[in-house]
Enzyme design. Sequence first.
Site, PDB file in Angstrom:
ATOM      1  N   ARG A   1     -41.327 -23.438 -52.696  1.00 48.77           N
ATOM      2  CA  ARG A   1     -42.641 -22.869 -53.018  1.00 48.77           C
ATOM      3  C   ARG A   1     -42.594 -21.348 -53.139  1.00 48.77           C
ATOM      4  O   ARG A   1     -41.959 -20.679 -52.338  1.00 48.77           O
ATOM      5  CB  ARG A   1     -43.584 -23.290 -51.886  1.00 48.77           C
ATOM      6  CG  ARG A   1     -44.980 -22.790 -51.969  1.00 48.77           C
ATOM      7  CD  ARG A   1     -45.893 -23.670 -51.147  1.00 48.77           C
ATOM      8  NE  ARG A   1     -45.852 -23.384 -49.718  1.00 48.77           N
ATOM      9  CZ  ARG A   1     -46.684 -23.935 -48.844  1.00 48.77           C
ATOM     10  NH1 ARG A   1     -47.602 -24.808 -49.241  1.00 48.77           N
ATOM     11  NH2 ARG A   1     -46.609 -23.646 -47.565  1.00 48.77           N
TER      12      ARG A   1
ATOM     13  N   ARG B   1     -43.033 -27.017 -37.696  1.00 48.95           N
ATOM     14  CA  ARG B   1     -44.406 -27.058 -38.217  1.00 48.95           C
ATOM     15  C   ARG B   1     -44.917 -28.499 -38.277  1.00 48.95           C
ATOM     16  O   ARG B   1     -46.071 -28.773 -37.970  1.00 48.95           O
ATOM     17  CB  ARG B   1     -44.465 -26.399 -39.604  1.00 48.95           C
ATOM     18  CG  ARG B   1     -44.220 -24.887 -39.522  1.00 48.95           C
ATOM     19  CD  ARG B   1     -43.946 -24.269 -40.885  1.00 48.95           C
ATOM     20  NE  ARG B   1     -45.087 -24.270 -41.776  1.00 48.95           N
ATOM     21  CZ  ARG B   1     -45.008 -24.039 -43.093  1.00 48.95           C
ATOM     22  NH1 ARG B   1     -43.817 -23.801 -43.664  1.00 48.95           N
ATOM     23  NH2 ARG B   1     -46.093 -24.042 -43.827  1.00 48.95           N
TER      24      ARG B   1
ATOM     25  N   ARG C   1     -42.752 -17.451 -48.546  1.00 47.72           N
ATOM     26  CA  ARG C   1     -43.052 -17.354 -47.117  1.00 47.72           C
ATOM     27  C   ARG C   1     -41.784 -17.562 -46.303  1.00 47.72           C
ATOM     28  O   ARG C   1     -41.033 -18.497 -46.573  1.00 47.72           O
ATOM     29  CB  ARG C   1     -44.098 -18.414 -46.738  1.00 47.72           C
ATOM     30  CG  ARG C   1     -45.488 -18.056 -47.180  1.00 47.72           C
ATOM     31  CD  ARG C   1     -46.464 -19.192 -46.986  1.00 47.72           C
ATOM     32  NE  ARG C   1     -46.410 -19.823 -45.681  1.00 47.72           N
ATOM     33  CZ  ARG C   1     -47.298 -20.714 -45.262  1.00 47.72           C
ATOM     34  NH1 ARG C   1     -48.320 -21.052 -46.036  1.00 47.72           N
ATOM     35  NH2 ARG C   1     -47.195 -21.269 -44.072  1.00 47.72           N
TER      36      ARG C   1
ATOM     37  N   LYS D   1     -53.237 -28.324 -49.349  1.00 48.24           N
ATOM     38  CA  LYS D   1     -54.572 -27.871 -48.941  1.00 48.24           C
ATOM     39  C   LYS D   1     -54.958 -26.577 -49.662  1.00 48.24           C
ATOM     40  O   LYS D   1     -56.052 -26.443 -50.181  1.00 48.24           O
ATOM     41  CB  LYS D   1     -54.634 -27.631 -47.415  1.00 48.24           C
ATOM     42  CG  LYS D   1     -54.255 -28.850 -46.581  1.00 48.24           C
ATOM     43  CD  LYS D   1     -54.402 -28.592 -45.078  1.00 48.24           C
ATOM     44  CE  LYS D   1     -53.446 -27.556 -44.504  1.00 48.24           C
ATOM     45  NZ  LYS D   1     -52.018 -27.945 -44.549  1.00 48.24           N
TER      46      LYS D   1
ATOM     47  N   ARG E   1     -56.813 -26.645 -35.970  1.00 45.45           N
ATOM     48  CA  ARG E   1     -55.514 -27.294 -35.834  1.00 45.45           C
ATOM     49  C   ARG E   1     -55.310 -27.891 -34.448  1.00 45.45           C
ATOM     50  O   ARG E   1     -54.259 -28.451 -34.194  1.00 45.45           O
ATOM     51  CB  ARG E   1     -54.419 -26.264 -36.071  1.00 45.45           C
ATOM     52  CG  ARG E   1     -53.795 -26.311 -37.483  1.00 45.45           C
ATOM     53  CD  ARG E   1     -52.857 -25.156 -37.542  1.00 45.45           C
ATOM     54  NE  ARG E   1     -51.795 -25.176 -38.471  1.00 45.45           N
ATOM     55  CZ  ARG E   1     -51.758 -24.536 -39.626  1.00 45.45           C
ATOM     56  NH1 ARG E   1     -52.827 -23.935 -40.087  1.00 45.45           N
ATOM     57  NH2 ARG E   1     -50.658 -24.512 -40.347  1.00 45.45           N
TER      58      ARG E   1
END
Length: 219
Positions: free
Chosen positions: A128, A173, A162, A13, A88
């Site tokens: 990431r 998550r 992160r 996203k 969300r």
Amino acid sequence: MNIILLGPPGAGKGTQAHKLVAEKGMVQLSTGDMLRAARSSGTSIGNQVAEIMDSGSLVTDEIVIGLIEEQLDAGVGSNGIIFDGFPRTLAQADALGALLKAKGKRLDAVIEMRIANDEELVQRVSGRFTCGNCGAVYHDQTKPTKVEGTCDQCGGTEFKRRPDDNAETMRTRLLAYYKDTSPLIGYYYAEGKLQTIDGLGEIDDVAARVSGALAAADA
Ligand code: AMP
């Protein structure tokens, strides 16, 4: 156009939102980015949410709705807004509808970036990292920097990872996504706003699918 990018963590996203910002001058409103900024500047909201974010659970509706309301009150997004990671929950979706209506704005499309393979999502977020200067997104295996330790886009040499981008936190998550966020697929389908695209593949291929979905919504 005002759009929502909907999808599980790791669906891409943020990456697609960055492309739309660069190409169409839209504004990206990412509640995750806003919460991380609140944490690094040590605001009271930042302190309240730190532990919850690190666990991979959702922070309260009240906090994130407040953050979005502030931005809309400030009048951002005359060229369109991309809501990234918001809403969300169903309560957030209702609140967004009411806020947009109050500002005389409409929601044009909800693009669901579908990746129905949890292992792929875990792999994506586990490697990431981002440039600390310009925010460009990289991945240890699939998208390393061309020159080790130097950002391809801005030449920056500081990178960030992160704390919640790890396999263990990803389980929480993903559960939060399936339990609290995926009901929004039905919610926006019923409103006639849902466009579902395949989120797998090269960034530019996915971007072409996003553009196709936007064109279809605009027709
Ligand atoms: P993200 O950067 O979108 O992956 O968000 C990182 C974390 O921030 C999430 O795991 C949640 O703890 C929190 N968060 C971000 N956006 C929301 C939201 N709309 N509702 C609740 N929690 C959120």
